[in-house]
Design an enzyme around this catalytic site. Structure first.
Site, PDB file in Angstrom:
ATOM      1  N   LYS A 244       0.832  -1.207   0.000  1.00  0.00           N
ATOM      2  CA  LYS A 244       0.000   0.000   0.000  1.00  0.00           C
ATOM      3  C   LYS A 244       0.868   1.259   0.000  1.00  0.00           C
ATOM      4  O   LYS A 244       0.620   2.195  -0.755  1.00  0.00           O
ATOM      5  CB  LYS A 244      -0.929  -0.034   1.218  1.00  0.00           C
ATOM      6  CG  LYS A 244      -1.889   1.125   1.314  1.00  0.00           C
ATOM      7  CD  LYS A 244      -3.145   0.753   2.079  1.00  0.00           C
ATOM      8  CE  LYS A 244      -2.937   0.634   3.575  1.00  0.00           C
ATOM      9  NZ  LYS A 244      -2.775   1.943   4.251  1.00  0.00           N
ATOM     10  N   SER A 245       1.903   1.290   0.830  1.00  0.00           N
ATOM     11  CA  SER A 245       2.759   2.482   0.916  1.00  0.00           C
ATOM     12  C   SER A 245       3.418   2.774  -0.430  1.00  0.00           C
ATOM     13  O   SER A 245       3.454   3.920  -0.892  1.00  0.00           O
ATOM     14  CB  SER A 245       3.862   2.256   1.960  1.00  0.00           C
ATOM     15  OG  SER A 245       3.306   2.156   3.236  1.00  0.00           O
TER      16      SER A 245
ATOM     17  N   GLY B 151      -5.148   7.873   5.114  1.00  0.00           N
ATOM     18  CA  GLY B 151      -4.286   8.854   5.780  1.00  0.00           C
ATOM     19  C   GLY B 151      -3.011   9.086   4.993  1.00  0.00           C
ATOM     20  O   GLY B 151      -2.554  10.222   4.827  1.00  0.00           O
TER      21      GLY B 151
ATOM     22  N   SER C  10       7.545   9.314  11.837  1.00  0.00           N
ATOM     23  CA  SER C  10       6.382   9.105  10.970  1.00  0.00           C
ATOM     24  C   SER C  10       6.812   9.242   9.519  1.00  0.00           C
ATOM     25  O   SER C  10       7.281  10.308   9.095  1.00  0.00           O
ATOM     26  CB  SER C  10       5.282  10.129  11.275  1.00  0.00           C
ATOM     27  OG  SER C  10       4.396  10.205  10.175  1.00  0.00           O
TER      28      SER C  10
ATOM     29  N   ASP D  93       1.640  -0.824  11.944  1.00  0.00           N
ATOM     30  CA  ASP D  93       0.326  -1.301  11.487  1.00  0.00           C
ATOM     31  C   ASP D  93       0.075  -2.761  11.877  1.00  0.00           C
ATOM     32  O   ASP D  93      -1.018  -3.287  11.630  1.00  0.00           O
ATOM     33  CB  ASP D  93       0.214  -1.172   9.959  1.00  0.00           C
ATOM     34  CG  ASP D  93       0.202   0.285   9.511  1.00  0.00           C
ATOM     35  OD1 ASP D  93      -0.175   1.142  10.323  1.00  0.00           O
ATOM     36  OD2 ASP D  93       0.574   0.553   8.358  1.00  0.00           O
TER      37      ASP D  93
ATOM     38  N   LYS E  38      -4.739   6.039  14.246  1.00  0.00           N
ATOM     39  CA  LYS E  38      -4.780   5.386  12.931  1.00  0.00           C
ATOM     40  C   LYS E  38      -6.231   5.401  12.433  1.00  0.00           C
ATOM     41  O   LYS E  38      -7.004   6.254  12.833  1.00  0.00           O
ATOM     42  CB  LYS E  38      -4.207   3.967  13.036  1.00  0.00           C
ATOM     43  CG  LYS E  38      -2.729   3.950  13.410  1.00  0.00           C
ATOM     44  CD  LYS E  38      -1.879   4.543  12.299  1.00  0.00           C
ATOM     45  CE  LYS E  38      -0.402   4.559  12.687  1.00  0.00           C
ATOM     46  NZ  LYS E  38       0.409   5.264  11.693  1.00  0.00           N
TER      47      LYS E  38
ATOM     48  N   ARG F 187      -6.767   2.074  17.668  1.00  0.00           N
ATOM     49  CA  ARG F 187      -6.529   0.626  17.557  1.00  0.00           C
ATOM     50  C   ARG F 187      -6.206  -0.025  18.905  1.00  0.00           C
ATOM     51  O   ARG F 187      -6.436  -1.223  19.065  1.00  0.00           O
ATOM     52  CB  ARG F 187      -5.409   0.352  16.541  1.00  0.00           C
ATOM     53  CG  ARG F 187      -5.883   0.586  15.125  1.00  0.00           C
ATOM     54  CD  ARG F 187      -4.824   0.286  14.083  1.00  0.00           C
ATOM     55  NE  ARG F 187      -5.446   0.289  12.764  1.00  0.00           N
ATOM     56  CZ  ARG F 187      -4.793   0.392  11.613  1.00  0.00           C
ATOM     57  NH1 ARG F 187      -3.468   0.503  11.611  1.00  0.00           N
ATOM     58  NH2 ARG F 187      -5.435   0.371  10.476  1.00  0.00           N
TER      59      ARG F 187
HETATM   60  C1  S3P Z   1       2.689   4.846   6.158  1.00  0.00           C
HETATM   61  C2  S3P Z   1       3.212   5.226   7.362  1.00  0.00           C
HETATM   62  C3  S3P Z   1       2.651   4.837   8.658  1.00  0.00           C
HETATM   63  C4  S3P Z   1       1.637   3.698   8.520  1.00  0.00           C
HETATM   64  C5  S3P Z   1       0.724   3.881   7.349  1.00  0.00           C
HETATM   65  C6  S3P Z   1       1.515   3.954   6.062  1.00  0.00           C
HETATM   66  C7  S3P Z   1       3.323   5.301   4.913  1.00  0.00           C
HETATM   67  O1  S3P Z   1       1.999   5.959   9.220  1.00  0.00           O
HETATM   68  O2  S3P Z   1       0.879   3.562   9.701  1.00  0.00           O
HETATM   69  O3  S3P Z   1      -0.213   2.832   7.249  1.00  0.00           O
HETATM   70  O4  S3P Z   1       3.041   4.740   3.841  1.00  0.00           O
HETATM   71  O5  S3P Z   1       4.157   6.230   4.984  1.00  0.00           O
HETATM   72  P1  S3P Z   1       2.817   7.066  10.092  1.00  0.00           P
HETATM   73  O6  S3P Z   1       3.805   7.697   9.214  1.00  0.00           O
HETATM   74  O7  S3P Z   1       1.791   8.067  10.538  1.00  0.00           O
HETATM   75  O8  S3P Z   1       3.418   6.304  11.226  1.00  0.00           O
END
Ligand code: S3P
Length: 439
Positions: A25-26, A96, A169, A321, A348, A352
């Site tokens: 996903k990222s 998010g 983050s 996650d 999140k 959670r």
């Molecule tokens: C992500 C970073 C994480 C993760 C999210 C995906 C990303 O969040 O929880 O599902 O793709 O950069 P945070 O950066 O807020 O920790």
């Protein structure tokens, strides 16, 4: 097929088989966004076709990129070297990562864009990203509560900043770096511990220079503004955060053996695998190779007698996650699994910590909740509950996996939300022998 309003998982016979994890996903969000910021044609294969990513695909199209679906997981993004003025509101759905990275990317261009999302995304904090972007020169208007979507941003004319994060983050780091690409000067982000580095890796693949200076703990990342991005093909590896669910089911359902092929093994994402091994999990990796600039491998889990552990808080960034599914497996371990330093879990897709504590307790598992963590005391979980997920995909999948090994069935509400990150989850689990049904 109509989408059921609940799903129920029942104790299954052994789970066996070989499956492929959906695309990460990222990396999928980043491939679409960088493709849209670049000049030229970016062909992506293995793109996750989950709802979060489809929202980002629509968003980059609204920002002027050409977006075409060529086949399953095969997408083409035609970038014009920057974002253009969008016509309507950018609706990021549940994502998010989508909204925060898009805001960062859009901030560098002289455009005005209104961002919004679903009920869950409207509850999540946004100032953690808009504050540093405002420091760089972006302007924000909040029609409702400050810090919560919707928000309207006007970008362009940015100055580089030197930003020190308090909590690691990757979303904040990435938003600042993407804005920094079109800022005057050298943008710097310092993290207390390293967070996932997919943005840095992909920026390099698109031709930008990114500096990484190791610090006493964590990293200092630097990026010079004004560097153009050049389109490049992206091959998206399998998502370790999704692979975790079938692997977890194999660990807790007696007699099981499940392999997930093509799982990304970036060390900044594999904290769960390390923790499971410390708990005594029989987890092996074969066929290690490189795909799309990331190490991948085929991961096999066999049913294991797990023992509770104390998870080091500085591992949180590499498995943030994965605590929900870790907690579900900890419910079958002998002894206590202590998870601390994870206050971020409360902001999140849902709170959670609170939802896992409530769901596990409803299933007869002892949980001690703390402001920034929780402790699960294992023993065979009873199950026999209907769990409220507040539309959180990972809360739903974690409890369904738990239900496969519990004495009594476990039901979750809002199962349609699973498609945000893992479309085809139920079919994939059924293919392994799981009993997950809509009644
Ligand atoms: C992500 C970073 C994480 C993760 C999210 C995906 C990303 O969040 O929880 O599902 O793709 O950069 P945070 O950066 O807020 O920790």
């Amino acid at each position: 097929m109509p989408i059921p309003s609940t799903l129920t998982a029942r104790s299954a016979a052994a789970l066996t088989g070989v499956v492929r994890a959906p695309g990460d996903k990222s990396i999928s969000h980043r491939a679409l966004i960088l493709g849209a910021m670049a000049t030229g044609v970016t062909d992506i294969d293995g793109l996750l076709e989950g709802d979060d990513i489809l929202a980002t695909a629509r968003a980059v199209e609204a920002f002027g990129a050409g977006v075409e679906r060529l086949g399953e997981g095969r997408w083409r993004v035609t970038g014009h070297g920057g974002f253009r003025q969008p016509a309507g509101v950018i609706d990021c759905g549940n994502a998010g990562t989508g909204v925060r990275l898009l805001m960062g990317a859009a901030a560098g261009y002289p455009i005005t864009a209104a961002f919004d999302g679903d009920a869950s995304l409207r509850k999540r904090p946004m100032k953690r990203v808009t504050w540093p972007l405002a420091d760089m020169g972006a302007r924000f208007e909040w029609p409702g509560e400050e810090d919560r979507l919707p928000v309207t941003m006007s970008g362009g004319g940015l100055q580089a900043i030197d930003y020190r994060q308090i909590v690691a983050s990757a979303q904040i780091k990435s938003a600042i770096l993407l804005a920094g690409l079109n800022a005057d000067g050298v943008t710097t982000v310092t993290e207390p511990v390293p967070s996932r580095d997919h943005t840095e890796r992909m920026l390099r693949a698109f031709g930008a220079e990114v500096g990484v200076l190791p610090q006493a703990s964590g990293w200092r990342i630097t990026l010079r503004g004004g560097q153009p991005l050049t389109a490049t093909p992206v091959s998206v590896p399998g998502d370790p955060s999704s692979a975790a669910f079938p692997l977890a089911a194999a660990l807790i359902v007696p007699g099981s053996q499940v392999s997930v092929e093509g799982v990304m093994l970036n060390p900044l994402r594999t904290g769960l695998f390390e923790t499971w091994r410390e708990m005594g999990a029989d987890l092996t990796v074969a066929n290690r190779r490189t795909a799309g600039g990331e190490e991948v491998g085929d991961v096999t889990a066999r049913h294991s007698q797990l023992t509770g552990v104390v998870v080091p808080p500085d591992r949180a960034a590499s498995m943030i996650d994965e605590y929900p599914i870790l907690a579900a497996t900890a419910a079958f371990a002998e002894g206590r699994t202590v998870m601390r330093g994870i206050g971020e879990m409360r902001v999140k897709e849902s709170d959670r910590i609170a939802l896992m504590a409530a769901g596990l307790r409803a299933c007869g598992v002892a949980v001690e909740e703390e402001p920034e963590g929780f402790t699960v005391t294992g023993g065979p979980a009873r199950g026999g509950a209907t769990v409220t997920t507040h539309g959180d995909h990972r809360i739903a999948m974690s409890h369904l996996v738990l239900g496969l090994a519990a004495a009594e069935p476990v039901t979750v509400d809002e199962p349609a939300m699973i498609a945000t990150s893992f479309p085809g989850f139920v079919e994939l689990m059924r293919g392994l022998g799981a009993d997950i049904a809509s009644a």
